[in-house]
Design an enzyme around this catalytic site. Structure first.
Site, PDB file in Angstrom:
ATOM      1  CB  THR A 114      -2.733   4.069  -0.930  1.00  0.00           C
ATOM      2  OG1 THR A 114      -2.288   3.852  -2.302  1.00  0.00           O
ATOM      3  CG2 THR A 114      -3.432   5.519  -0.847  1.00  0.00           C
ATOM      4  CE1 TYR A 138      -7.507   4.402  -2.823  1.00  0.00           C
ATOM      5  CE2 TYR A 138      -5.548   4.297  -3.902  1.00  0.00           C
ATOM      6  CZ  TYR A 138      -6.276   3.884  -2.984  1.00  0.00           C
ATOM      7  OH  TYR A 138      -5.784   2.956  -2.194  1.00  0.00           O
TER       8      TYR A 138
END
Length: 323
Positions: A114, A138
């Site tokens: 990501t 995250y």
């Protein structure tokens, strides 16, 4: 072998693999994925990728040549509230999977990473060698996984990974075969289409005081089918002898939240009900990809980079899903 292949991006990649003549099978615990997203001709193993006995049994029986790892948790705001879940699901489970894969003697490995690994980059568009300063659990969970992958590749030459760092993924399969499912999506375009179709009352625009053109967050949106094609291209790159690498997956252009809503309203011909809300924790103001590396190194050319195409495919999928 495709972990998380019953999920949003994984299911699109399974379709792309089939179209290119590969023979994928899926491993998914169905905690957020759907059996309906897996094509009938693709075998689904239901279970936890962090369960070494389960995974090693599959590896022993199926003898896959390559592995794509999508399984994990992806909601930034939730990761701030419950970081332990993200370190378990994204980092610890990835380590267990890697240990199983390396013990099996596996080579080609594509990891779902990501742009959140960059945090709030000082220079845009952000390139792959920019500092990694994630601002959410995250992002941290994915960056820790990338570091594990890098170190394991150095210790095990037969293990050859590519990490793909997604920017903002949106849209749906143009043929209507799969798309985003599940009741708790937080993706901007999914939420906006639900409001547009009367499935939600209103939506929130989180933060209007960022240092951007109109005060709302700016993001680089990539059509999910183009992203699926990037996974196939990364696998082909490794099959051709490519070395371990990380690539940004985006288009190199950004749209603010208000620009996305305006474009959607133009497609619809009527307004989308939206309220202003405070900033969410973990959201950088702007995040735009430098895509030179992926375009140079992989045989990948995006085909759906118009925002209108992304919005129209998302609307068509959401309308069909709720008929």
């Amino acid at each position: 072998m495709v972990t998380g292949g019953a999920g949003y991006i994984g299911s699109h990649t399974v379709l792309a693999l089939l179209e290119q003549g590969f023979d994928p099978f899926v491993v998914d615990d169905l905690s957020t994925g759907s059996r309906l997203a897996v094509p009938d001709q693709v075998h689904l193993y239901i279970g936890d990728v962090g369960d070494k006995d389960f995974v090693r049994g599959i590896l022993r029986d199926r003898r896959p040549k390559s592995l794509m790892h999508f399984a994990g948790s992806i909601v930034v705001e939730e990761s701030v509230r419950d970081p332990g879940k993200y370190f378990r699901n994204n980092t610890a489970s990835t380590l267990a999977l890697l240990e199983s894969w390396i013990a099996y003697g596996g080579g080609e490995f594509i990891f779902s990473s990501t742009a959140a690994v960059y945090g709030m980059p000082e220079t845009l568009p952000v390139s792959e060698d920019a500092p990694k300063n994630p601002i959410s659990p995250y992002g941290s969970s994915k960056w820790m996984s990338e570091q594990m992958i890098r170190d394991l590749a150095a210790a095990h030459p037969e293990f050859r990974p590519v990490c793909l760092r997604y920017f903002n993924v949106a849209g749906a399969d143009p043929a209507g075969r799969t798309g985003q499912r599940g009741p708790q999506s937080t993706h901007l375009i999914r939420v906006a289409t639900e409001v547009a179709l009367g499935l939600r009352g209103r939506m929130s625009v989180f933060g209007d005081d960022y240092d951007t053109r109109d005060g709302t967050c700016e993001r680089d949106f990539i059509h999910v089918s183009d992203l699926a094609d990037a996974h196939v291209a990364a696998l082909q790159y490794l099959e051709a002898g490519g070395t371990p690498a990380a690539f940004n997956c985006g288009y190199g252009q950004g749209y603010t939240v208000l620009e996305v809503l305006a474009a959607l309203e133009q497609v619809l011909g009527y307004p989308v009900a939206a309220d202003r809300a405070p900033r969410r924790p973990g959201d950088p103001a702007r995040l735009i990809a430098n895509t030179d590396a992926i375009r140079r190194s992989l045989a990948w050319t995006p085909r759906r980079q118009e925002l209108t195409a992304i919005l129209e495919s998302a609307l068509a999928w959401q309308a069909a899903l709720n008929r």
